[in-house]
Design a protein around this motif. Structure first.
Motif, short mmCIF file in Angstrom:
data_model
loop_
_atom_site.label_atom_id
_atom_site.label_comp_id
_atom_site.label_asym_id
_atom_site.label_seq_id
_atom_site.Cartn_x
_atom_site.Cartn_y
_atom_site.Cartn_z
N ASN A 590 0.83 -1.21 0.00
CA ASN A 590 0.00 0.00 0.00
C ASN A 590 0.86 1.25 0.00
O ASN A 590 0.58 2.21 -0.73
CB ASN A 590 -0.90 0.02 1.24
CG ASN A 590 -2.14 -0.84 1.04
OD1 ASN A 590 -2.39 -1.33 -0.06
ND2 ASN A 590 -2.92 -1.00 2.09
N LYS A 593 2.03 1.70 -3.36
CA LYS A 593 0.93 1.99 -4.28
C LYS A 593 0.44 3.43 -4.16
O LYS A 593 0.11 4.07 -5.15
CB LYS A 593 -0.24 1.06 -3.94
CG LYS A 593 -0.50 0.08 -5.05
CD LYS A 593 -1.73 -0.82 -4.94
CE LYS A 593 -2.47 -1.01 -3.69
NZ LYS A 593 -3.43 -2.14 -3.78
N ASP A 618 4.86 6.42 4.94
CA ASP A 618 5.12 6.91 3.57
C ASP A 618 4.82 8.39 3.49
O ASP A 618 4.24 8.97 4.41
CB ASP A 618 4.28 6.11 2.56
CG ASP A 618 2.81 6.27 2.77
OD1 ASP A 618 2.31 7.42 2.78
OD2 ASP A 618 2.10 5.22 2.99
N ILE A 621 -0.24 9.88 -0.62
CA ILE A 621 -1.44 10.72 -0.76
C ILE A 621 -2.18 10.91 0.58
O ILE A 621 -2.97 11.83 0.72
CB ILE A 621 -2.43 10.12 -1.81
CG1 ILE A 621 -2.84 8.69 -1.40
CG2 ILE A 621 -1.80 10.13 -3.19
CD1 ILE A 621 -4.00 8.15 -2.21
N ILE A 623 -4.68 9.70 3.95
CA ILE A 623 -6.08 9.25 4.04
C ILE A 623 -6.86 10.26 4.87
O ILE A 623 -6.44 10.62 5.98
CB ILE A 623 -6.19 7.86 4.70
CG1 ILE A 623 -5.28 6.86 3.97
CG2 ILE A 623 -7.61 7.35 4.75
CD1 ILE A 623 -4.81 5.73 4.84
N ILE A 631 -11.34 2.16 6.10
CA ILE A 631 -10.40 1.45 5.21
C ILE A 631 -10.06 0.04 5.68
O ILE A 631 -9.62 -0.78 4.88
CB ILE A 631 -9.08 2.25 5.00
CG1 ILE A 631 -8.46 2.59 6.37
CG2 ILE A 631 -9.32 3.50 4.17
CD1 ILE A 631 -7.07 3.18 6.24
N TYR A 636 -13.39 -2.51 1.26
CA TYR A 636 -13.51 -1.05 1.23
C TYR A 636 -12.33 -0.42 0.52
O TYR A 636 -11.17 -0.73 0.80
CB TYR A 636 -13.65 -0.48 2.65
CG TYR A 636 -14.06 0.98 2.63
CD1 TYR A 636 -15.41 1.32 2.59
CD2 TYR A 636 -13.10 1.99 2.60
CE1 TYR A 636 -15.80 2.64 2.52
CE2 TYR A 636 -13.48 3.33 2.53
CZ TYR A 636 -14.83 3.65 2.50
OH TYR A 636 -15.20 4.97 2.42
N ARG A 637 -12.67 0.48 -0.39
CA ARG A 637 -11.63 1.24 -1.08
C ARG A 637 -12.04 2.70 -1.08
O ARG A 637 -13.21 3.02 -1.22
CB ARG A 637 -11.46 0.76 -2.53
CG ARG A 637 -11.22 -0.74 -2.65
CD ARG A 637 -10.54 -1.09 -3.96
NE ARG A 637 -9.20 -0.58 -4.01
CZ ARG A 637 -8.58 -0.18 -5.13
NH1 ARG A 637 -9.20 -0.26 -6.29
NH2 ARG A 637 -7.35 0.28 -5.09
N GLY A 648 -6.70 -2.53 -6.96
CA GLY A 648 -6.73 -3.20 -5.64
C GLY A 648 -8.03 -3.94 -5.44
O GLY A 648 -8.96 -3.85 -6.25
N SER A 649 -8.10 -4.68 -4.33
CA SER A 649 -9.29 -5.49 -4.04
C SER A 649 -10.08 -4.94 -2.85
O SER A 649 -11.21 -5.32 -2.61
CB SER A 649 -8.86 -6.91 -3.71
OG SER A 649 -8.01 -6.88 -2.57
N GLY A 650 -9.46 -4.07 -2.08
CA GLY A 650 -10.11 -3.60 -0.83
C GLY A 650 -10.02 -4.65 0.26
O GLY A 650 -10.70 -4.58 1.28
N LEU A 651 -9.15 -5.64 0.03
CA LEU A 651 -9.03 -6.72 1.03
C LEU A 651 -7.74 -6.61 1.84
O LEU A 651 -7.58 -7.27 2.85
CB LEU A 651 -9.07 -8.07 0.34
CG LEU A 651 -10.44 -8.50 -0.19
CD1 LEU A 651 -10.31 -9.80 -0.97
CD2 LEU A 651 -11.43 -8.67 0.95
N GLY A 652 -6.79 -5.75 1.36
CA GLY A 652 -5.47 -5.68 1.99
C GLY A 652 -5.53 -5.32 3.46
O GLY A 652 -5.10 -6.09 4.32
N ALA A 654 -8.15 -5.14 5.34
CA ALA A 654 -9.04 -6.06 6.05
C ALA A 654 -8.25 -7.27 6.52
O ALA A 654 -8.41 -7.75 7.66
CB ALA A 654 -10.19 -6.49 5.15
N SER A 677 1.15 8.66 5.28
CA SER A 677 0.49 7.84 6.30
C SER A 677 1.52 6.99 7.03
O SER A 677 2.52 6.58 6.45
CB SER A 677 -0.52 6.89 5.67
OG SER A 677 -1.23 7.54 4.64
N PHE A 679 1.37 3.52 9.36
CA PHE A 679 0.65 2.41 10.00
C PHE A 679 1.58 1.76 11.01
O PHE A 679 2.71 1.43 10.67
CB PHE A 679 0.24 1.35 8.97
CG PHE A 679 -0.88 1.79 8.07
CD1 PHE A 679 -2.20 1.49 8.38
CD2 PHE A 679 -0.62 2.51 6.90
CE1 PHE A 679 -3.22 1.88 7.54
CE2 PHE A 679 -1.65 2.91 6.06
CZ PHE A 679 -2.97 2.60 6.37
#
Ligand code: ADP
Length: 687
Positions: A590, A593, A618, A621, A623, A631, A636-637, A648-652, A654, A677, A679
Motif C-alpha cells: 500500500n 501503491k 510513507d 497521498i 487518508i 479502510i 472497502y476502497r 486493488g481489491s479492498g481486502l489488503g 481487512a 500515512s 501504520f
C-alpha cells in the motif's frame, strides 16, 4: 440514498406495527388499573355484607347444631330407664361436645340425674323455697337422728319397748356409738370378723343409732362392713351389700356429703371389678354402674355449686321462640331448653363447657374468616378480650353487634383504609408498568439493531459488487495483455530475439500481478476461515519483514521511491508465519501503491521491554480522517472504482486487521491527506 430511505420505511413500519399496539395496550392497561381501585372499593363493600352474613350464619348454625345434639341427647336419656341401677348402657350415653352436663326435668321434677330429692325441683316448691333452706335440706350433714322421721319412729318404738333401759341406754347417744365402734375395731383387729359383722349389722339396722354418726363415719362403717365380707371371700354377699348401700343412698330424700359416698362406691366398685370369679355379664353391669354413678355424681356436684342459678333459670319464663334461655355467671353458663324445642313439660338444663363450646364456634368462624382475608374485623369477648381478627388503630367502625347467644361476643367491622386498597393494586400496577417498559425497550433496541443490521447488510452487498467489478477488471487486464503477447509470439512475427524476451518478461510480469491478486484473495479467505489452519510458532519478526521487503523493494525503486529501513534483530513474537508475511506485505504494498515519486518509505521493526513495534511510513497521498475508520473494512476502497487510478481489491487492510486481531496486536494509523500515512502494529513480545 434510495437504499437508506427504504430501510427507514421498513423500520418505521416495523416500529409502528409494534410500538403503536404496545402504546394502545399500555394506555388501556393503565386505565384498567385506575378502574381496579374503584372496583376494589366496590368489591370490598359487597364482600363486607357477605362476610357479616356468613359470620352470623356460622355462629347460628353451630349453635343450632348444639341445640339439636342436646335435644337428641335428652330424648335418649328420657327413653332410658331412669333408675341408676337399671341404667345398663354406660357406653351408649350421649354426650354433647361443648357441654359439661345435661339435666332433665319433667313437670318441674328432676329426672336425670336420678340421685337427689326430686320434690325440691317441683316448680311450685322451688320458687317458694329460699336457697339457704334448700341448702340445708339437701346437703346438711345429718347430725340429728331425731330430725329424720324414720329414725324418730324407731327411737320412739324402742323407748316404748324398753321401759327400763339397759345401762347401754343410760349412756348418752354419742357414748353408745363410740362404745360400739370401739368394740367393732377390737374384733376387726383380732380378726374376729363374725363378731365385728354382727355388731355392724346391729349398728346399721338401727337408723336411730346411725343417725348419730357423721356422714364420713357412716361410709367408713359401710366400707369396713364391705371389706370384712371381701376378707371372708363372701363375694356374692359383698356385691349385694354394695348394691344395698347404693339403693339406700338413692332412696334417701337428702344427699349426704358427696365426697365420702363417692369414696365408698369408688372403692367398692373397683374391688368388685377385681373379683376373679365375677361373670362377664356382672362385670359389665358393675362397670356400667360405676360409669353412670360417677357421671351422675359429677352432675350432682355441678348442681350443688350452682343451685341458685338452676333455681333462677327453672323459674324464668322462656320468651324466645326457640325455647332457649341462657343464664350466665363468671363461673358457669347454662341454657334451658323447653317447649317448643322439647315437647310438653320437658325441660333440659345444659351446662356449657366454655372452652369446648367456644372452640366449636371458633373453628366454624375460622373457615369463614379464611375466605375473607382482606376485611378488617375483630371479635372480642366481654368487650376487651380479642378472640379473632385485629383491632385496627383509629379505623372507623362500620358495624358492631353481639353474635353469640352463649357469650358476650362482639363482632366489629372496620372501614378499610384506602391505602390498603391502593397497596393491593400497586403490585399489579408495577407489573404492568414493568411489562410496558420492557416492551418499549425491546421495541426500541430491536428497531435500532434491525436498522443497523439492514444498513450493514446493504453496505456489504454494495462493497461485494464493487469488489467483483474491481477484481474482474484486475483479472481481465493482465489476462488481456498475456493473451495479446502470447498471440503475437505464436504467430511467429517476432524476428528479433530482444522482442521475444521483452514480451516474455511482460507476460511474466502480468502473470505475477495475477498471482499477487489471487494470493491476496486467498490470504483473505484464509483469515476468514479463522485461525484453525494457523501454525503457531515463536519467530523473529524482523526476518519475516526483511523477506517481504526484499521481495517488493524493486517495485518501489523502479517507481522512483526511496526506502529507509531498520530491522532490529532477535525480536520474537508468537505467530503464524504466512499470516504475518501477508500483514507486512499488504502494508508495504500500500505504501508503494499510494506514494508517487519522489517519495520516501520507512520500514521499521524495533522493540521495547514489552512490545515488538512494526511501522510503515510513507509520504504518499494520505487518508482523510473520515475514511480512516472505513479502510479496514472488507472490500472497502477510498473513492469510486471508475475514477481510481490504483488497482486493488479492498481486502489488503481487512486482512491486516484480521491478522493483527488473531495475534492480539493493535493497529494505529496516523495520516494526513497530501502528507503521508504511518501504520503501526504492536505485537506482544514472545518470551
Ligand atoms: P486496496 O486493494 O484498495 O489497496 P486496501 O484494503 O489495502 O485495499 O486499502 C483500502 C484503502 O485504503 C485503499 O483503497 C486506499 O484508498 C487506502 N490506503 C491504504 N493504504 C494507504 C496508504 N499507505 N496511503 C494512502 N491510502 C491508503
Amino acid at each position: 440514498m434510495q437504499v437508506s430511505r427504504n430501510n427507514l420505511l421498513f423500520v418505521l413500519l416495523f416500529a409502528g406495527g409494534i410500538v403503536l399496539p404496545t402504546a394502545i395496550l399500555s394506555f388501556l392497561s393503565f386505565r384498567n388499573i385506575q378502574n381496579e381501585i374503584y372496583l376494589s372499593q366496590k368489591n370490598f363493600d359487597e364482600n363486607l355484607n357477605a362476610f357479616q352474613n356468613e359470620v352470623e350464619e356460622a355462629i347460628e348454625k353451630e349453635q343450632a347444631k348444639i341445640y339439636q345434639e342436646t335435644k337428641a341427647a335428652s330424648l335418649f336419656l328420657y327413653e332410658q330407664p331412669q333408675g341408676l341401677l337399671d341404667f345398663g348402657h354406660a357406653a351408649e350415653f350421649k354426650s354433647v361436645e361443648g357441654l359439661d352436663a345435661i339435666f332433665l326435668f319433667n313437670n318441674g321434677n328432676l329426672i336425670y340425674p336420678d340421685m337427689t330429692s326430686k320434690k325440691f325441683f317441683k316448680s311450685s316448691n322451688f320458687s317458694n323455697s329460699v336457697p339457704s333452706a334448700l341448702d340445708k335440706k339437701l346437703y346438711q350433714v345429718e347430725t340429728s337422728g331425731l330430725k329424720d322421721s324414720i329414725a324418730q319412729k324407731i327411737y320412739l318404738e324402742q323407748r316404748s319397748r324398753s321401759l327400763r333401759p339397759t345401762s347401754f341406754f343410760f349412756e348418752s347417744k354419742e357414748e353408745q356409738i363410740q362404745n360400739i365402734l370401739g368394740l367393732i375395731r377390737f374384733y376387726y383387729k383380732n380378726k374376729k370378723y363374725d363378731e365385728a359383722l354382727h355388731l355392724l349389722e346391729i349398728l346399721e339396722s338401727n337408723p336411730h343409732q346411725q343417725g348419730y354418726l357423721h356422714a364420713d363415719l357412716t361410709y367408713a362403717v359401710y366400707l369396713l362392713h364391705f371389706e370384712i365380707l371381701v376378707f371372708q371371700r363372701k363375694h356374692q354377699e359383698a356385691q349385694d351389700y354394695c348394691l344395698s348401700v347404693l339403693a339406700q343412698f338413692l332412696d334417701k330424700q337428702n344427699i349426704d356429703d358427696i365426697s365420702s359416698s363417692r369414696y365408698f362406691f369408688e372403692s367398692a366398685f373397683t374391688r368388685i371389678l377385681s373379683f376373679e370369679n365375677l361373670s362377664q355379664e356382672k362385670r359389665e353391669a358393675f362397670w356400667n354402674l360405676r360409669e353412670n354413678f360417677n357421671r351422675q355424681l359429677g352432675y350432682m356436684d355441678i348442681l350443688y355449686y350452682n343451685r341458685d342459678l338452676f333455681q333462677e333459670i327453672l323459674n324464668d319464663d322462656v320468651s324466645s321462640k326457640e325455647g332457649i334461655l341462657y343464664k350466665n355467671t363468671e363461673e358457669v353458663t347454662l341454657f334451658k331448653m323447653s317447649y317448643p324445642y322439647l315437647s310438653g313439660d320437658q325441660v333440659v338444663i345444659a351446662v356449657i363447657n366454655k372452652d369446648a363450646y367456644k372452640a366449636r364456634l371458633q373453628s366454624k368462624l375460622k373457615t369463614v374468616v379464611q375466605s375473607y382475608k382482606n376485611i378488617p374485623f375483630s371479635i372480642t369477648e366481654n368487650s376487651d378480650k380479642l378472640l379473632m381478627g385485629e383491632i385496627p388503630e383509629g379505623a372507623p367502625i362500620i358495624a358492631q353487634h353481639y353474635i353469640s347467644d352463649a357469650f358476650e361476643w362482639e363482632f366489629t367491622l372496620y372501614e378499610k383504609d384506602m391505602q390498603d386498597i391502593h397497596k393491593e393494586t400497586r403490585h399489579r400496577m408495577f407489573l404492568m408498568y414493568g411489562l410496558m417498559l420492557f416492551a418499549l425497550i425491546t421495541v426500541i433496541f430491536g428497531s435500532f439493531f434491525m436498522f443497523r443490521f439492514i444498513t450493514q447488510e446493504r453496505k456489504l452487498l454494495a462493497m461485494k459488487a464493487n469488489f467483483l467489478s474491481s477484481v474482474s477488471h484486475e483479472l481481465k487486464t493482465p489476462l488481456t495483455s498475456i493473451k495479446m503477447f502470447a498471440e503475437m509470439m505464436a504467430r511467429g512475427r517476432l524476428q528479433r530475439a530482444e522482442k521475444v524476451q521483452e514480451y516474455s518478461t511482460l507476460i511474466g510480469k502480468e502473470a505475477s500481478r495475477l498471482e499477487n491478486l489471487i494470493g491476496a484473495i486467498l490470504n483473505y479467505t484464509r483469515m476468514e476461515h479463522g485461525t484453525g489452519a494457523f501454525k503457531w510458532e515463536r519467530l523473529d519478526f524482523s526476518i519475516c519483514a526483511k523477506k517481504v521487503f526484499d521481495a517488493v523493494e524493486d517495485i518501489g525503486v523502479e517507481k522512483g521511491l526511496t526506502f529507509y529501513t531498520h530491522f532490529e534483530p532477535n525480536v520474537f513474537v508468537m505467530g503464524d508465519y504466512t499470516a504475518l508475511y501477508s500483514l507486512v506485505q499488504n502494508l508495504i504494498d500500500n505504501a508503494i501503491k499510494y506514494t508517487e515519486a519522489p517519495g520516501d518509505i520507512k520500514v521499521d521493526v524495533r522493540s521495547d521491554s514489552e512490545w515488538v513495534i512494526f511501522s510503515v511510513a510513507d509520504t504518499g497521498i494520505g487518508i482523510a480522517a473520515s475514511e480512516q475508520k472505513n479502510i479496514f473494512n472488507d472490500f472497502y476502497r477510498v473513492g469510486d472504482e471508475m475514477t481510481r487510478s490504483t488497482k486493488g481489491s479492498g481486502l489488503g487492510l481487512a486482512t491486516v486487521k484480521r491478522v493483527a486481531e488473531t495475534h492480539k496486536a493493535t493497529i494505529s494509523l496516523v495520516s494526513k491527506p497530501g502528507k503521508g500515512s504511518t501504520f503501526t502494529v504492536k505485537f506482544k513480545k514472545a518470551e
